[in-house]
Design a protein around this motif. Structure first.
Motif, PDB file in Angstrom:
ATOM      1  N   GLU A 151       0.837  -1.213   0.000  1.00  0.00           N
ATOM      2  CA  GLU A 151       0.000   0.000   0.000  1.00  0.00           C
ATOM      3  C   GLU A 151       0.870   1.262   0.000  1.00  0.00           C
ATOM      4  N   GLU A 152       1.872   1.302   0.872  1.00  0.00           N
ATOM      5  CA  GLU A 152       2.759   2.472   0.948  1.00  0.00           C
ATOM      6  C   GLU A 152       3.558   2.662  -0.343  1.00  0.00           C
ATOM      7  N   ALA A 153       3.999   1.562  -0.924  1.00  0.00           N
ATOM      8  CA  ALA A 153       4.803   1.639  -2.134  1.00  0.00           C
ATOM      9  C   ALA A 153       4.000   2.124  -3.339  1.00  0.00           C
ATOM     10  N   ASN A 154       2.681   2.068  -3.227  1.00  0.00           N
ATOM     11  CA  ASN A 154       1.822   2.471  -4.340  1.00  0.00           C
ATOM     12  C   ASN A 154       1.088   3.786  -4.097  1.00  0.00           C
ATOM     13  N   ARG A 155       1.566   4.567  -3.135  1.00  0.00           N
ATOM     14  CA  ARG A 155       1.002   5.905  -2.950  1.00  0.00           C
ATOM     15  C   ARG A 155       2.143   6.924  -2.921  1.00  0.00           C
ATOM     16  N   LEU A 162       8.492   0.957  -7.761  1.00  0.00           N
ATOM     17  CA  LEU A 162       8.772  -0.459  -7.984  1.00  0.00           C
ATOM     18  C   LEU A 162       8.407  -0.866  -9.406  1.00  0.00           C
ATOM     19  N   SER A 163       9.286  -1.611 -10.044  1.00  0.00           N
ATOM     20  CA  SER A 163       9.023  -2.081 -11.399  1.00  0.00           C
ATOM     21  C   SER A 163       8.134  -3.326 -11.396  1.00  0.00           C
ATOM     22  N   ARG A 164       8.046  -3.989 -10.261  1.00  0.00           N
ATOM     23  CA  ARG A 164       7.122  -5.117 -10.100  1.00  0.00           C
ATOM     24  C   ARG A 164       6.623  -5.122  -8.654  1.00  0.00           C
ATOM     25  N   PRO A 165       5.472  -5.735  -8.388  1.00  0.00           N
ATOM     26  CA  PRO A 165       4.880  -5.681  -7.046  1.00  0.00           C
ATOM     27  C   PRO A 165       5.761  -6.275  -5.953  1.00  0.00           C
ATOM     28  N   ILE A 166       5.556  -5.809  -4.749  1.00  0.00           N
ATOM     29  CA  ILE A 166       6.307  -6.321  -3.601  1.00  0.00           C
ATOM     30  C   ILE A 166       6.139  -7.831  -3.469  1.00  0.00           C
ATOM     31  N   GLU A 167       4.956  -8.347  -3.790  1.00  0.00           N
ATOM     32  CA  GLU A 167       4.717  -9.788  -3.687  1.00  0.00           C
ATOM     33  C   GLU A 167       5.697 -10.581  -4.545  1.00  0.00           C
ATOM     34  N   ASP A 168       6.192  -9.977  -5.633  1.00  0.00           N
ATOM     35  CA  ASP A 168       7.152 -10.644  -6.499  1.00  0.00           C
ATOM     36  C   ASP A 168       8.586 -10.498  -5.990  1.00  0.00           C
TER      37      ASP A 168
END
Length: 181
Positions: A151-155, A162-168
């Motif tokens: 959430e923080e990385a996307n606001r 990030l070039s790809r989601p944290i989940e990756d």
């Protein structure tokens, strides 16, 4: 032109000259020693740790800024960073030679990056490090960074960092710091 960012008691922090790239490679590759504590030689080879070459620095200078810490004639620290989005900068590497760690050199280098990022209009600085690198995570937390969740990385101000989601990025710890600009 040599740009001096900080000077005190025989140590300066500045932009490197091309003829210093060979010494910078030695500093970067000195990281292998500490990474051997948490990775096998096979994992280190796969990650490219300890395998930096002058050509890598030359290729990287197209879109990254380099800053070095110098004591006398010796390069004792190095950081590579760049403005990644209109509001945030990314630290791609920070390294201090083993015998000079825990003496505040990394803190001074990251502070210069933060200042330069702010001068370039950035509101935040972010990076990633291996979760197994507990010493690195601790260093950044001590210097005011915090672990970013998805959430923080996307606001703002981190949107697009990030070039790809944290989940990756399960093996990585994503850290960020909002700047007081």
């Amino acid at each position: 032109i040599k740009r001096l960012f900080w000077y005190s008691a025989g140590m300066e922090i500045r932009t490197p000259k091309k003829e210093e790239y060979e010494k910078i490679v030695v500093v970067i590759n000195s990281e292998k020693e500490i990474w051997q504590q948490v990775f096998s030689d096979e994992e280190l080879a796969k990650l490219g740790i300890g395998d930096e070459k002058i050509e890598d620095l030359i290729r990287g200078e197209k879109d990254r800024d380099y800053i070095i810490a110098v004591e006398g004639t010796e390069i004792i620290g190095f950081v590579s960073w760049y403005v990644k989005t209109p509001t945030s900068a990314w630290v791609s590497m920070l390294q201090v030679v083993p015998e000079m760690r825990s003496k505040g050199i990394g803190t001074k280098l990251i502070a210069v990056v933060e200042r330069k990022a702010g001068e370039n209009g950035c509101k935040a600085v972010a990076l990633e490090t291996q979760k197994r690198a507990e010493w690195a995570v601790k260093f950044y937390l001590t210097n005011g960074y915090h672990k970013l969740n998805n959430e923080e990385a996307n606001r703002q101000p981190f949107t697009g960092i990030l070039s790809r989601p944290i989940e990756d990025r399960q093996q990585y710890c994503i850290l960020g710091k909002e700047l007081n600009t």
